[in-house]
Design an enzyme around this catalytic site. Structure first.
Site, mmCIF file in Angstrom:
data_model
loop_
_atom_site.group_PDB
_atom_site.id
_atom_site.type_symbol
_atom_site.label_atom_id
_atom_site.label_comp_id
_atom_site.label_asym_id
_atom_site.label_seq_id
_atom_site.Cartn_x
_atom_site.Cartn_y
_atom_site.Cartn_z
ATOM 1 N N GLY A 18 0.802 -1.226 0.000
ATOM 2 C CA GLY A 18 0.000 0.000 0.000
ATOM 3 C C GLY A 18 0.833 1.274 0.000
ATOM 4 O O GLY A 18 0.475 2.250 0.662
ATOM 5 N N GLU A 143 6.536 7.972 -5.551
ATOM 6 C CA GLU A 143 6.448 6.580 -5.128
ATOM 7 C C GLU A 143 7.226 5.731 -6.126
ATOM 8 O O GLU A 143 6.983 5.804 -7.328
ATOM 9 C CB GLU A 143 4.953 6.194 -5.128
ATOM 10 N N LYS A 190 7.410 -9.906 13.997
ATOM 11 C CA LYS A 190 8.814 -10.085 13.611
ATOM 12 C C LYS A 190 9.385 -8.880 12.857
ATOM 13 O O LYS A 190 8.804 -8.428 11.877
ATOM 14 C CB LYS A 190 8.929 -11.338 12.721
ATOM 15 N N CYS A 384 -18.973 2.684 -20.940
ATOM 16 C CA CYS A 384 -18.169 2.439 -22.133
ATOM 17 C C CYS A 384 -18.654 1.171 -22.854
ATOM 18 O O CYS A 384 -19.719 1.200 -23.439
ATOM 19 C CB CYS A 384 -16.691 2.426 -21.783
ATOM 20 N N HIS A 510 -15.971 7.516 -19.052
ATOM 21 C CA HIS A 510 -15.691 6.835 -17.782
ATOM 22 C C HIS A 510 -15.880 7.783 -16.598
ATOM 23 O O HIS A 510 -14.920 8.402 -16.151
ATOM 24 C CB HIS A 510 -14.257 6.314 -17.774
ATOM 25 N N GLU A 512 -16.223 7.051 -13.609
ATOM 26 C CA GLU A 512 -15.557 6.539 -12.400
ATOM 27 C C GLU A 512 -14.207 7.203 -12.130
ATOM 28 O O GLU A 512 -13.784 7.322 -10.988
ATOM 29 C CB GLU A 512 -15.383 5.017 -12.472
HETATM 30 N N1 GLN Z 1 -13.891 -1.869 -26.516
HETATM 31 C C1 GLN Z 1 -14.698 -0.702 -26.570
HETATM 32 C C2 GLN Z 1 -14.067 0.376 -27.440
HETATM 33 O O1 GLN Z 1 -12.882 0.371 -27.682
HETATM 34 C C3 GLN Z 1 -14.996 -0.162 -25.190
HETATM 35 C C4 GLN Z 1 -13.791 0.304 -24.444
HETATM 36 C C5 GLN Z 1 -14.025 0.455 -22.967
HETATM 37 O O2 GLN Z 1 -14.957 -0.111 -22.419
HETATM 38 N N2 GLN Z 1 -13.151 1.182 -22.286
HETATM 39 O O3 GLN Z 1 -14.745 1.253 -27.889
#
Ligand code: GLN
Length: 537
Positions: A18, A143, A190, A384, A510, A512
């Site tokens: 970590g 890091e 240890k 995606c 994305h 996320e």
């Molecule tokens: N394989 C798909 C593309 O290239 C989706 C890519 C992904 O899910 N990041 O468009």
């Protein structure tokens, strides 16, 4: 010479201790005292970036706003610090060598023999210092990937040794993270592995300034003294990092142990205020005290390695926490879903997320999961490839285009509802050539997407080659699946949703990657909210 301070984090004994979380936690504490801090990861492998790596090798590939494909630790850095990273924050041995060899071909070395020392080590140092000089950070935490003693990390450790020697005495320090194993049979902790690992570091000429010890049991004073004595550090510089139930607790633990003050003293930074962690602690309290559960199924083909979906899992955790729920995550292998098993695999879930991915393995299972969520009115988020699956499923089962597909899966499909982007058609190199990084997305009013963002224009990160085929858009919109987000410049569809469904949204980007502890992502927040509502009903 700039007066940026440099903190190097090395690891010993074993990998996966970590380092990324310790680095992010220290950065958080320094940031919470008002410093401008960044974190960098140096990876000792030969790939130029992790973009071409199978997720089973290194977990997810994290994408920065500037379109760099990077190590998943950068995701932790952004989630902790709430600040963007860039290509400069992740450098691999492959990139270092590529730069050096390019310079050699250009003749930049003026006839010199090009060697690991000084040329490779100089290139490493240049990549570290650039964050201080060009980007003006007060503190750069670097890091070093891998474990001390590995052949691959030697040039990095040598670069660290040189930098410590070149810079002012209080300008650079080394934190070494190791493990203190607990032997159950004898009931003992240890320290020998730590002694050996520090010895290995000393052999390369580097004296660690702070030792952080990962442990599952509390370390007593005797153990701390022993480590201090054998590793030539004062006892205050021996820091315990005890196992905790969530990574988001680590900054608080590190503050209790005084890691930030120890580091600041060594770097000669004034300690005249306390870190401001109020909001962070509020989040942590919510996370630890949430009682009611929300069940989310994550359908993907890399589920054997949860790290392959690191950012998605963290974004779901943020969203559940801000909705006062405990996330119960169900990782479901897409290859195990078919029309016979789907009910057993997916029934009882409050929400279903179909994950990103590449290639055709597991596709039919993903399509079956989408159909199940659509028909049973279970909140659905497709990311995606997950969005692309939602589009293919709708074509096959609602529009009646039975052979509809993405040309990624079936080049000669009669219904290419997902197709290669025009500018991808002549691409031959696979590395770094996808549609990468942040692009604008215009959101349509009155949609689920608008409800989530409450904004007309957003920016989201991409990593894909294929896209929705706009030729089919009229047919989709007529049948009840609409484009609720598109790129204002190119017209590419970025979000598809079904208005008639309680919550069915597919995003080509994305989300996320940009969910952080203090800034949870609106799409995840809305998805989890819909899942909670679904559960109640
Ligand atoms: N394989 C798909 C593309 O290239 C989706 C890519 C992904 O899910 N990041 O468009």
């Amino acid at each position: 010479m700039s007066d940026t301070k440099y903190v190097f984090v090395t690891g010993g004994v074993t990998s996966s201790l970590g380092k990324g979380i310790i680095s992010a936690s220290l950065a958080k504490l320094l940031q919470a005292r008002g410093y401008k801090v960044t974190i960098q990861k140096l990876d000792p492998y030969l790939n130029v970036d992790p973009g071409t790596l199978n997720p089973y090798e290194h977990g997810e590939c994290y994408v920065t706003v500037d379109g760099a494909e990077t190590d998943l630790d950068l995701g932790h850095y952004e989630r902790f610090l709430n600040v963007h990273t860039s290509q400069a924050n992740n450098v691999t041995t492959g990139r270092i060598y590529q730069n050096v060899i390019n310079k050699e071909r250009r003749g930049d070395y003026l006839g010199k023999t090009v060697q690991i020392i000084p040329h490779i080590t100089d290139e490493i140092k240049r990549n570290i210092k650039i964050l201080g000089t060009k980007h003006n950070f007060d503190v750069v935490i670097t890091e070093i990937g891998g474990t001390v003693g590995d052949i691959e990390s030697l040039p990095y450790i040598e670069a660290v040794r040189q930098m410590k020697w070149e810079l002012e005495p209080n300008q650079a320090i080394v934190i070494h993270l190791t493990l203190v194993p607990y032997l159950k049979a004898s009931g003992e902790l240890k320290t020998k592995p730590t002694q050996h690992s520090v010895k290995a570091l000393l052999e390369t000429g580097v004296q660690p300034d702070v030792i952080v010890l990962r442990t599952e049991k509390e370390l007593n004073q005797d153990i701390r003294k022993k480590v201090a004595l054998f590793c030539n550090v004062d006892i205050k510089s021996v820091i315990q990092s005890i196992d905790v139930s969530t990574i988001y607790e680590v900054p608080v633990k590190m503050q209790e142990e005084g890691l930030d003050e120890t580091v600041m003293k060594k770097l000669n930074l004034p300690i005249d205020n306390k870190p401001e962690l109020k909001e962070w602690k509020t989040f942590l309290d919510k996370l630890k005290n949430a009682k009611e559960v929300v069940n989310i199924g994550l359908v993907g083909k890399y589920v054997e390695l949860a790290d392959a979906y690191k950012s998605i899992i963290e974004a779901l955790t943020h969203a559940a926490t801000y909705n006062d729920r405990k996330l119960k995550l169900h990782l479901i292998h897409s290859e195990q879903i078919n029309h016979k098993t789907v009910d057993e695999k997916l029934s009882g879930l409050d929400g279903i997320l179909v994950a990103p991915g590449f290639g055709h393995r597991g596709i039919e299972g993903k399509l079956t999961a989408v159909k199940y969520a659509r028909e049973n009115k279970i909140p659905f988020l497709g990311i995606c490839l997950g969005m692309q699956c939602a589009v293919i499923e709708f074509a096959r089962n609602v529009l009646g285009y039975q052979e509809a597909n993405s040309t990624e899966m079936e080049l000669h499909t009669p219904y290419p509802v997902i197709d290669l982007m025009e500018d991808q058609k002549n691409v031959t190199d696979m590395g770094g050539t996808m549609r990468l990084g942040a692009y604008e997305c215009k959101i349509k009013k009155g949609t689920k997407a608008y409800e989530a963002y409450n904004k007309d224009l957003v920016e989201e990160r991409h990593r894909h080659r294929y896209e929705f085929n706009n030729e089919y858009l009229p047919a989709y919109e007529k049948a009840g699946m609409i484009a609720s987000g598109h790129n204002p410049e190119t017209g590419l569809v970025e979000i598809m949703e079904i208005p008639e469904h309680p919550w069915f949204v597919g995003v080509q980007f994305h989300p996320e990657y940009s969910s952080t502890v203090l800034n949870p992502h609106p799409v995840f927040l809305s998805f989890v909210k819909a899942a909670i509502k679904n559960k109640k009903e």
